[in-house]
Design a protein around this motif. Structure first.
Motif, mmCIF file in Angstrom:
data_model
loop_
_atom_site.group_PDB
_atom_site.id
_atom_site.type_symbol
_atom_site.label_atom_id
_atom_site.label_comp_id
_atom_site.label_asym_id
_atom_site.label_seq_id
_atom_site.Cartn_x
_atom_site.Cartn_y
_atom_site.Cartn_z
ATOM 1 N N ARG A 142 0.867 -1.279 0.048
ATOM 2 C CA ARG A 142 0.074 0.153 0.182
ATOM 3 C C ARG A 142 0.715 1.139 0.134
ATOM 4 O O ARG A 142 0.540 2.330 -0.514
ATOM 5 C CB ARG A 142 -1.054 -0.018 1.204
ATOM 6 C CG ARG A 142 -1.809 -1.258 1.410
ATOM 7 C CD ARG A 142 -2.968 -1.234 0.215
ATOM 8 N NE ARG A 142 -3.800 -2.508 0.507
ATOM 9 C CZ ARG A 142 -4.786 -2.701 -0.229
ATOM 10 N NH1 ARG A 142 -5.294 -1.883 -1.249
ATOM 11 N NH2 ARG A 142 -5.441 -3.677 -0.074
ATOM 12 N N ARG A 143 2.070 1.296 0.481
ATOM 13 C CA ARG A 143 2.923 2.347 0.612
ATOM 14 C C ARG A 143 4.247 1.945 0.362
ATOM 15 O O ARG A 143 4.917 0.998 0.989
ATOM 16 C CB ARG A 143 2.985 2.943 1.884
ATOM 17 C CG ARG A 143 1.858 3.643 2.545
ATOM 18 C CD ARG A 143 1.893 4.270 3.792
ATOM 19 N NE ARG A 143 3.108 5.129 3.981
ATOM 20 C CZ ARG A 143 3.156 6.560 3.701
ATOM 21 N NH1 ARG A 143 2.032 7.035 2.964
ATOM 22 N NH2 ARG A 143 4.149 7.149 3.917
ATOM 23 N N PRO A 144 4.963 2.316 -0.745
ATOM 24 C CA PRO A 144 6.422 2.108 -1.161
ATOM 25 C C PRO A 144 7.327 1.958 0.230
ATOM 26 O O PRO A 144 8.182 1.343 0.157
ATOM 27 C CB PRO A 144 6.829 3.176 -2.314
ATOM 28 C CG PRO A 144 5.638 3.617 -2.462
ATOM 29 C CD PRO A 144 4.460 3.737 -1.479
ATOM 30 N N GLU A 145 7.231 2.927 0.921
ATOM 31 C CA GLU A 145 8.180 3.053 2.114
ATOM 32 C C GLU A 145 8.052 1.962 3.227
ATOM 33 O O GLU A 145 9.012 1.614 3.900
ATOM 34 C CB GLU A 145 7.853 4.324 3.100
ATOM 35 C CG GLU A 145 8.307 5.626 2.240
ATOM 36 C CD GLU A 145 6.953 6.085 1.492
ATOM 37 O OE1 GLU A 145 7.035 7.154 0.739
ATOM 38 O OE2 GLU A 145 5.877 5.285 1.261
ATOM 39 N N PRO A 171 2.287 -2.586 -7.159
ATOM 40 C CA PRO A 171 1.877 -1.463 -8.457
ATOM 41 C C PRO A 171 3.211 -1.137 -8.826
ATOM 42 O O PRO A 171 4.439 -0.737 -8.277
ATOM 43 C CB PRO A 171 1.130 -0.454 -7.549
ATOM 44 C CG PRO A 171 0.587 -1.188 -6.521
ATOM 45 C CD PRO A 171 1.665 -2.032 -5.937
ATOM 46 N N ILE A 172 3.279 -0.982 -10.294
ATOM 47 C CA ILE A 172 4.374 -0.644 -11.199
ATOM 48 C C ILE A 172 4.941 0.694 -10.805
ATOM 49 O O ILE A 172 6.186 0.829 -10.926
ATOM 50 C CB ILE A 172 4.110 -0.660 -12.550
ATOM 51 C CG1 ILE A 172 5.461 -0.631 -13.262
ATOM 52 C CG2 ILE A 172 2.752 0.136 -13.239
ATOM 53 C CD1 ILE A 172 6.246 -1.353 -13.241
ATOM 54 N N ASP A 173 4.236 1.611 -10.365
ATOM 55 C CA ASP A 173 4.755 3.070 -10.088
ATOM 56 C C ASP A 173 5.142 3.165 -8.844
ATOM 57 O O ASP A 173 6.289 3.771 -8.576
ATOM 58 C CB ASP A 173 3.607 4.065 -10.027
ATOM 59 C CG ASP A 173 2.426 3.686 -9.275
ATOM 60 O OD1 ASP A 173 1.899 2.669 -8.978
ATOM 61 O OD2 ASP A 173 1.880 4.594 -8.701
ATOM 62 N N GLN A 175 7.083 0.337 -7.739
ATOM 63 C CA GLN A 175 8.556 -0.161 -7.826
ATOM 64 C C GLN A 175 9.876 0.426 -8.159
ATOM 65 O O GLN A 175 10.889 0.237 -7.522
ATOM 66 C CB GLN A 175 8.443 -1.401 -8.948
ATOM 67 C CG GLN A 175 7.464 -2.372 -8.586
ATOM 68 C CD GLN A 175 7.505 -3.655 -9.901
ATOM 69 O OE1 GLN A 175 8.190 -3.687 -10.504
ATOM 70 N NE2 GLN A 175 6.116 -4.049 -9.909
ATOM 71 N N SER A 176 9.366 1.684 -8.985
ATOM 72 C CA SER A 176 10.757 2.497 -9.160
ATOM 73 C C SER A 176 10.800 3.690 -7.893
ATOM 74 O O SER A 176 11.459 4.749 -7.999
ATOM 75 C CB SER A 176 10.284 3.078 -10.547
ATOM 76 O OG SER A 176 10.573 2.053 -11.415
ATOM 77 N N ALA A 177 9.633 3.946 -7.064
ATOM 78 C CA ALA A 177 9.691 4.907 -6.132
ATOM 79 C C ALA A 177 10.703 5.001 -5.374
ATOM 80 O O ALA A 177 11.358 3.689 -5.002
ATOM 81 C CB ALA A 177 8.377 4.882 -5.120
ATOM 82 N N ILE A 178 11.592 6.009 -5.063
ATOM 83 C CA ILE A 178 12.677 6.102 -4.310
ATOM 84 C C ILE A 178 12.384 6.410 -2.898
ATOM 85 O O ILE A 178 11.413 7.006 -2.340
ATOM 86 C CB ILE A 178 13.556 7.525 -4.568
ATOM 87 C CG1 ILE A 178 13.852 7.498 -6.089
ATOM 88 C CG2 ILE A 178 14.612 7.924 -3.746
ATOM 89 C CD1 ILE A 178 14.589 8.660 -6.580
ATOM 90 N N ILE A 179 12.974 5.345 -1.885
ATOM 91 C CA ILE A 179 12.343 5.359 -0.581
ATOM 92 C C ILE A 179 13.901 5.467 0.311
ATOM 93 O O ILE A 179 14.913 5.087 -0.318
ATOM 94 C CB ILE A 179 11.552 3.960 -0.339
ATOM 95 C CG1 ILE A 179 12.464 2.815 -0.585
ATOM 96 C CG2 ILE A 179 10.465 4.180 -1.114
ATOM 97 C CD1 ILE A 179 11.593 1.378 -0.425
#
Length: 563
Positions: A142-145, A171-173, A175-179
């Protein structure tokens, strides 16, 4: 300068891979896609995980399953979204049925479009529900972090009793999120030395001591908990007959004189169990097809050992249910009985030996020329060979019963009963150890379901041996239809030239028409250690002495009747 900076940025995909490495993952199976490409790239950059490129998502999931069964480690499968994830569902059901720890990583559409039905590429109406139905559990990030924590939770869930496949959607967006690249530490309470071996009620130990005709029914939980030595010690101490489920094969060496084996639904075994004065079941599910749909009568005194709370009284009532790790519980029981004077009943041990021998003699009498193939396989193949069995007549009749298994994790079968999963499952098992022989028993009908995975085996240069029983159709269904209706439909198949097909993939291949030819080719395959296919021409070899009509009562169940 910009590209170097981007390489140093830590993303959700990097967090996923970091957790996989932390969990000891060395191999992952799957197909790269626009909806998992960041994870694949992160695996490439990290560098320690070997990626096996399957030819289908279904095969990838079977490979992860086979790898996990052969090793006891986590199987990892990576698929795309929607159709890709759906393709894996059937194989995840097999891993669920067998209780295999598999982590299925799948993409999802970009988070703003989840559940909108707007037609985002690869969109599925409700992918999470599909995966929930096919897996032990399905989780969506639910949250990239939270990626690291959620991956760690998913891995723990896969191994937690009852173990099974867990799907994690990302979700694909995301996967590339900077965390942030942060540290997570799980703080566990260290048990005292006195709690290393748990205690069991004195009542249980006394029941075991007083039993003169005990039976141990060993299931896959024995192998999962690495309790084979403890099981054998208990059996020998109290003089118990040991019946195994299909999943429990190898929990005791099958040449042991007290091992009845995988014959629970046989009439002789039913009588033995019915006349027992104590049943000790260990990590066994009591599946319908292994108990004649629960018509096996168990003794009134039943000590059940299982790590799953929901297993308590699920199929057979127990007088004592011990819930926990089978290895620790068996250690405690062995510790308790070691303080007592127990002399196994010699007359009962003779009876167990007699039942064991008669069961095998009766089944051998049905095999005809295939008895020589069975004996040739067991003579030629090393004791530690991993035998993988697809759903086919020869596997069901004698591959799962008469071919002796001596070690845990060397017997792999389709628990859910689905055909065609044998080839990719065997590939996964062979990837676990390329120096250990892996032999697949398959039929021509089922083999064609995932035949494309031969290319995966060739690409990975696997020395596996495929024994393909070719009767140009679905043999067991032919027999059931003939018995039920006196006619057959949709069971005759046109197959390729399997020898040419295998050779085109770089396999050594031959077609044999006699048991003697088979043994010669098998000896050659074991010696050369090349990928090999031996096609058994069943028309040339000849029929079994008694046709296999499926599980007991199968034909009768399909005849017209009033409900």
């Amino acid at each position: 300068m910009m590209s170097e900076q981007k390489q140093m940025e830590f993303t959700t995909a990097d967090a996923v891979v970091k957790e996989l490495v932390r969990a000891g993952v060395e191999i992952a199976f799957g197909i790269v896609s626009i909806h998992n490409m960041p994870i694949y790239d992160a695996i490439l950059r990290e560098g320690s995980i070997h990626l096996v490129c399957s030819r289908g998502e279904s095969g990838a999931a079977n490979m992860g399953d086979g790898y996990a069964r052969a090793t006891g480690k986590l199987g990892v499968v990576i698929t795309s979204t929607g159709t890709g994830a759906g393709n894996a569902a059937g194989s995840l059901i097999e891993a669920w049925a067998a209780g295999v720890p598999v982590l299925h990583l799948t993409g999802e559409v970009a988070s703003p479009y989840l559940g909108t039905g707007r037609g985002y590429i690869h969109e599925c109406k409700d992918q999470l529900s599909i995966m929930e139905g096919a897996s032990k559990k399905a989780i969506r990030l639910r949250r990239p972090e939270q990626a690291a924590a959620v991956v760690r939770q998913a891995i723990q869930e896969a191994f937690a009793y009852p173990s099974g496949p867990v799907t994690l959607e990302i979700p694909i967006d995301f996967q590339s999120a900077i965390i942030p690249n942060h540290s997570i530490e799980e703080i566990k309470t260290i048990a005292s030395v006195n709690q290393t071996i748990p205690s069991v009620p004195e009542e249980v130990v006394l029941k075991i001591k007083n039993a003169s005709r005990p039976v141990i029914w060993a299931g896959g939980g024995v192998i999962t908990s690495r309790a084979s030595k403890e099981l054998q010690k208990l059996a020998e101490t109290i003089g118990a007959a040991v019946v195994t489920s299909q999943s429990g094969k190898g929990s005791i060496p099958e040449d042991h004189p007290q091992c009845i084996g995988h014959f629970a639904a046989n009439e002789l075994t039913k009588i033995l169990i019915k006349n027992a004065d104590l049943l000790i079941s260990v990590g066994v599910r009591f599946r319908g097809n292994e108990t004649s749909n629960w018509k096996v009568t168990v003794p009134e005194e039943h000590i059940s050992i299982d790590a799953d709370w929901l297993a308590v009284n699920r199929n057979y009532e127990a007088t004592n249910s011990l819930v926990g790790d089978a290895k620790q519980i068996l250690q405690a029981i062995n510790h308790g009985v070691s303080k007592l004077s127990i002399i196994p009943n010699p007359a009962y041990l003779d009876e167990v030996q007699s039942v064991r021998e008669e069961l095998r003699a009766q089944l051998r009498a049905t095999l005809g020329p295939y008895e020589q193939i069975l004996d040739g396989m067991r003579k030629v193949l090393p004791r530690n060979t991993i035998l993988v069995r697809d759903v086919t007549v020869q596997a069901n009749v004698w591959g799962s019963r008469l071919f002796e298994i001596y070690e845990p994790r060397t017997s792999i079968h389709a628990s859910g009963g689905g055909i065609g999963q044998g080839l990719p499952t065997a590939i996964g098992a062979q990837m676990a150890d390329k120096n250990r022989p892996v032999v697949l028993m398959a039929g021509d009908g089922g083999f064609m379901v995932n035949v494309g995975e031969m290319a995966t085996a060739a690409q990975e240069k696997l020395p596996m041996i495929i024994v393909l029983f070719d009767d140009a159709g679905y043999g067991v269904l032919r027999n059931i239809q003939s018995a039920a209706y006196g006619r057959q439909v949709a069971v005759d198949l046109l197959s390729p030239d399997f020898v040419l097909l295998a050779q085109s993939m770089g396999f050594d291949a031959s077609r044999i028409g006699s048991p003697a030819e088979f043994v010669t080719e098998l000896e050659k395959a074991v010696t050369t250690k090349n990928p090999t296919m031996i096609v058994v021409d069943m028309e040339a070899v000849g029929p079994m002495a008694k046709p296999f009509g499926g599980p007991p009562g199968a034909a009768e169940a399909f005849k017209p009747k009033k409900l």
